[in-house]
Scaffold this motif. Structure first.
Motif, PDB file in Angstrom:
ATOM      1  N   ASP A   8       0.893  -1.536   0.162  1.00 59.18           N
ATOM      2  CA  ASP A   8       0.007   0.010   0.237  1.00 59.18           C
ATOM      3  C   ASP A   8       0.859   1.229   0.276  1.00 59.18           C
ATOM      4  O   ASP A   8       1.059   2.259  -1.025  1.00 59.18           O
ATOM      5  CB  ASP A   8      -0.664   0.036   1.333  1.00 59.18           C
TER       6      ASP A   8
ATOM      7  N   ALA B  88       0.529   4.108  -2.512  1.00 58.34           N
ATOM      8  CA  ALA B  88       0.789   5.669  -2.632  1.00 58.34           C
ATOM      9  C   ALA B  88       1.498   6.436  -3.275  1.00 58.34           C
ATOM     10  O   ALA B  88       1.345   7.541  -3.214  1.00 58.34           O
ATOM     11  CB  ALA B  88       0.226   5.629  -1.306  1.00 58.34           C
TER      12      ALA B  88
ATOM     13  N   ASP C 173       1.192   9.075  -5.945  1.00 59.17           N
ATOM     14  CA  ASP C 173       1.747  10.925  -6.212  1.00 59.17           C
ATOM     15  C   ASP C 173       3.090  11.060  -6.861  1.00 59.17           C
ATOM     16  O   ASP C 173       3.427  12.367  -7.092  1.00 59.17           O
ATOM     17  CB  ASP C 173       2.641  11.188  -4.066  1.00 59.17           C
TER      18      ASP C 173
END
Length: 67
Positions: free
Chosen positions: A44, A48, A52
């Motif tokens: 995860d 993420a 970004d």
């Protein structure tokens, strides 16, 4: 045995899983390293960080991306 690391958000992450997978040298067939299997939280975090980075990385120059 040398341990490899995950690479998350531009820096190495050792990983917290107690499970490892072998990494073999394809020329010799010998196991030379091992890599930790990622936990759900590590996957995860990597996803993420990638999401970004995607927002700005694609607009960066090729020279900057390749360094």
């Amino acid at each position: 045995m040398k341990n490899l690391h995950h690479w998350i958000n531009g820096k190495p992450s050792e990983g917290s899983s107690a499970r490892y997978g072998p990494v073999h040298n394809p020329a010799t067939g010998n196991q030379e390293k091992q890599v930790p299997f990622a936990t759900v939280d590590e996957v995860d975090a990597a996803v993420a960080a990638a999401k970004d980075a995607y927002a700005t990385w694609g607009r960066s120059s090729l020279a900057k991306r390749s360094t």
